[in-house]
Design a protein around this motif. Sequence first.
Motif, PDB file in Angstrom:
ATOM      1  N   ALA B 279      -9.074   7.562  -2.771  1.00 56.11           N
ATOM      2  CA  ALA B 279      -8.786   6.899  -3.903  1.00 56.11           C
ATOM      3  C   ALA B 279      -7.980   5.868  -3.989  1.00 56.11           C
ATOM      4  O   ALA B 279      -6.799   6.221  -3.717  1.00 56.11           O
ATOM      5  CB  ALA B 279      -9.100   7.625  -5.010  1.00 56.11           C
ATOM      6  N   PRO B 280      -8.132   5.054  -5.200  1.00 59.62           N
ATOM      7  CA  PRO B 280      -6.587   3.805  -5.245  1.00 59.62           C
ATOM      8  C   PRO B 280      -5.749   5.087  -5.638  1.00 59.62           C
ATOM      9  O   PRO B 280      -4.560   4.779  -4.998  1.00 59.62           O
ATOM     10  CB  PRO B 280      -7.443   2.814  -6.027  1.00 59.62           C
ATOM     11  CG  PRO B 280      -9.444   3.181  -6.072  1.00 59.62           C
ATOM     12  CD  PRO B 280      -9.229   4.663  -5.674  1.00 59.62           C
ATOM     13  N   ILE B 281      -5.681   6.113  -7.049  1.00 52.53           N
ATOM     14  CA  ILE B 281      -4.895   6.933  -6.882  1.00 52.53           C
ATOM     15  C   ILE B 281      -3.585   7.115  -5.768  1.00 52.53           C
ATOM     16  O   ILE B 281      -2.281   7.528  -6.126  1.00 52.53           O
ATOM     17  CB  ILE B 281      -4.932   7.559  -8.088  1.00 52.53           C
ATOM     18  CG1 ILE B 281      -4.146   8.079  -8.639  1.00 52.53           C
ATOM     19  CG2 ILE B 281      -6.505   8.921  -7.611  1.00 52.53           C
ATOM     20  CD1 ILE B 281      -4.095   9.261  -9.809  1.00 52.53           C
ATOM     21  N   ALA B 282      -4.405   7.423  -4.464  1.00 48.90           N
ATOM     22  CA  ALA B 282      -3.551   8.795  -3.915  1.00 48.90           C
ATOM     23  C   ALA B 282      -2.723   7.682  -3.040  1.00 48.90           C
ATOM     24  O   ALA B 282      -1.612   8.067  -2.883  1.00 48.90           O
ATOM     25  CB  ALA B 282      -4.889   8.328  -2.294  1.00 48.90           C
ATOM     26  N   ARG B 283      -2.856   6.268  -3.704  1.00 51.57           N
ATOM     27  CA  ARG B 283      -1.536   5.079  -3.244  1.00 51.57           C
ATOM     28  C   ARG B 283      -1.026   4.800  -4.155  1.00 51.57           C
ATOM     29  O   ARG B 283      -0.198   3.660  -4.240  1.00 51.57           O
ATOM     30  CB  ARG B 283      -1.733   4.402  -1.959  1.00 51.57           C
ATOM     31  CG  ARG B 283      -3.263   3.110  -2.558  1.00 51.57           C
ATOM     32  CD  ARG B 283      -3.260   2.077  -1.623  1.00 51.57           C
ATOM     33  NE  ARG B 283      -4.563   1.244  -1.726  1.00 51.57           N
ATOM     34  CZ  ARG B 283      -5.777   1.597  -2.037  1.00 51.57           C
ATOM     35  NH1 ARG B 283      -6.536   2.772  -1.775  1.00 51.57           N
ATOM     36  NH2 ARG B 283      -6.953   0.599  -2.456  1.00 51.57           N
ATOM     37  N   HIS B 284      -1.419   5.065  -5.822  1.00 54.44           N
ATOM     38  CA  HIS B 284      -0.858   4.596  -6.438  1.00 54.44           C
ATOM     39  C   HIS B 284       0.298   4.835  -6.820  1.00 54.44           C
ATOM     40  O   HIS B 284       0.505   4.887  -8.366  1.00 54.44           O
ATOM     41  CB  HIS B 284      -1.744   4.192  -7.937  1.00 54.44           C
ATOM     42  CG  HIS B 284      -2.983   2.464  -7.134  1.00 54.44           C
ATOM     43  ND1 HIS B 284      -3.931   2.361  -7.973  1.00 54.44           N
ATOM     44  CD2 HIS B 284      -2.390   2.301  -6.025  1.00 54.44           C
ATOM     45  CE1 HIS B 284      -4.273   1.367  -7.163  1.00 54.44           C
ATOM     46  NE2 HIS B 284      -3.739   0.816  -6.226  1.00 54.44           N
ATOM     47  N   ILE B 285      -0.148   6.616  -6.842  1.00 49.77           N
ATOM     48  CA  ILE B 285       1.423   7.603  -7.218  1.00 49.77           C
ATOM     49  C   ILE B 285       2.406   7.640  -5.954  1.00 49.77           C
ATOM     50  O   ILE B 285       2.066   7.119  -4.824  1.00 49.77           O
ATOM     51  CB  ILE B 285       0.899   8.640  -7.200  1.00 49.77           C
ATOM     52  CG1 ILE B 285      -0.512   9.261  -6.393  1.00 49.77           C
ATOM     53  CG2 ILE B 285      -0.005   8.410  -9.073  1.00 49.77           C
ATOM     54  CD1 ILE B 285      -0.687  10.721  -6.692  1.00 49.77           C
TER      55      ILE B 285
END
Lengths: 340, 340
Positions: B279-285
């Motif tokens: 998911a996008p969050i995987a690279r947004h954190i």
Amino acid sequence: MSKATINSVAKYAGVSKKTVSRVLNEEPNVSSATREKVQQAFKDLDYRPNPIARGLAHNRSFIIGCLYDNPSKSYITRVQTGALSACHDKSYNLLIHPCELRGQALLDNIDALIRRTRLDGLVLTPPFSDQPDLLAFLKNKSIPYARVAPGELEDDSISIRSNDEQAAFEITELLISLGHTDIAFIKGHPDHSSTTLRFSGYLKALEKNNIEFKPELVDEGNFSYHSGEDSARKILNLKVRPSAVFASNDYMAAAVLKVASQLTLKVPEQLSIAGFDNAPIARHIWPGLTTIAQPVEKMTYIAINKLIEQFTSQEEALPIHKETLEAQLINRESTGRFSE
Amino acid sequence: MSKATINSVAKYAGVSKKTVSRVLNEEPNVSSATREKVQQAFKDLDYRPNPIARGLAHNRSFIIGCLYDNPSKSYITRVQTGALSACHDKSYNLLIHPCELRGQALLDNIDALIRRTRLDGLVLTPPFSDQPDLLAFLKNKSIPYARVAPGELEDDSISIRSNDEQAAFEITELLISLGHTDIAFIKGHPDHSSTTLRFSGYLKALEKNNIEFKPELVDEGNFSYHSGEDSARKILNLKVRPSAVFASNDYMAAAVLKVASQLTLKVPEQLSIAGFDNAPIARHIWPGLTTIAQPVEKMTYIAINKLIEQFTSQEEALPIHKETLEAQLINRESTGRFSE
DNA sequence: AAATGACATGACACCGGTGTCAGAATGGGG
DNA sequence: CCCCATTCTGACACCGGTGTCATGTCATTT
């Protein structure tokens, strides 16, 4: 089963199909005895009118198209939720149409969409809400449309927005009230009107509080996480580092947090961060982002609702609906006093 | 303008409307002279056939419905992207239909949807892909459907999935190869078949590497960020804290990271975290999550493509399409050797 | 030259609703 | 009891395509 047509209902009820049609559409001049007979037939045969046939007769498709080009999945989903809800209430179908703003192909693309689907109306979401070419094109084609979150209300079309400038003003004042004076700002994508509005709110808050505006604290992003990362690196490596960053949306704000973590800056003790939109990521990272929640679903709902009302209405001159809704400040952990 | 109908084209070309229809549908037995005359008329009059009229004649709506009930906006968006692309290729329209799995109302809801829109087929995404009631209902109603990411392939319907079990196996082995032996696991929502598959992959990797399975290291989540937070608190406060956590999706993995941050655990030095879905969050954190990327768009694309092919085909007995695509391990910063 | 068949074309009904208009039923007043 | 206005109802054409079938045209065969 489920084969009941208007003809079979008519036969069953012992009336003509036109009379059945009258009952269906709640037209006047049907005796109550007949009406009941027909309604009983509806139930007995479990009849539902065929929307396609109806559409053909009316030269309508009962389809509303929704245009978007937005990197934020959560924004899109919220738009869809509001749109679906409005369409459902009015017995319309929603056709989603992601497409790219840039390129001459846009108008051709929309043209093809209209001709292929014969849609009855369009909702425009940012950045399309402020695309003069597109608005002119739709007007020319006589396609009714409604705009969600436009920058300008001048256009004589249905427009529903929330007050971005005011909200940006408030969140900036929140930072100021926490003692910050060096507040950096990361702009959004230049095609979006909210970029201008949010920046303007930031400027007005500085001005009102007699804080000097420093151009070097402003950087241009494009709403993407990646652009936020670039801007954050520039800003946080300035000789005089600001004590707060206000990013034009939450993705960029999240990127600022990432860069701050890499620089081992503590948030909010050494750096306050504010975002905009209240995207899911705002509460999925730690510390949670102070941000602005807009009623996206509601805006879209109203836009479509008014749109359908307008072109359904008999009255030619229904007044053009314009509305500005309230946005709400959400105070989380990413903002605080500087304490080092 | 844009008023050209089949009648006006016929008159312009000096042929009957049936002949125009033949050219439109590329039927054989039209002389090339006639064909060219008609095609010229198409161009001159800028004619596009009316899909609604066509639908009425065929008793078709050219609409594919897409069912989902999924908390992940990015997953939904990816499904939509693939679905739109397939529908576009086949000149169909996509109707999105979010709805809740639970409740007796589901079948009524779907029934209303079908009758209201007369859709030609449905794509089911998890958790609907594995809902026996629903499958039976659709079969009974003779609504063609295709399943995306079902757990079982037994059903005699089009089914496209990726290999969740294998992917979970691989990511668990990655953790093992980094020296971890106490690997916690957070399960997903019990209604989703992927929950079982991913857990099974985890178990198989432990078994193959002769690592003892410890039930206390497994906690049940439901794919939501919030549930991940709860599970993380339990797991990270165990007397013997595991050195790695494998969460069944990225939202829960992000929640583990948050709790770890609150406990001032360094990731990956003191704790490795793996997720699933990319998911996008995987690279947004920060640090970015090691996770599994599935070809969601492609799965949906193939599902709809095959679905339309099936009910469009003349041949009654087109073989039922089943396919399993590869998932891909994405190695980011959240996993590493324990080093304290 | 007549019979045959393949190909080309159009007339017409039909899909399932709605609009128009004329005619039938109803009811009230003179 | 008749007349006329109002209310109710149905026959029919139409929306814009497609399916069926009959007919027309031509080249090939014998």
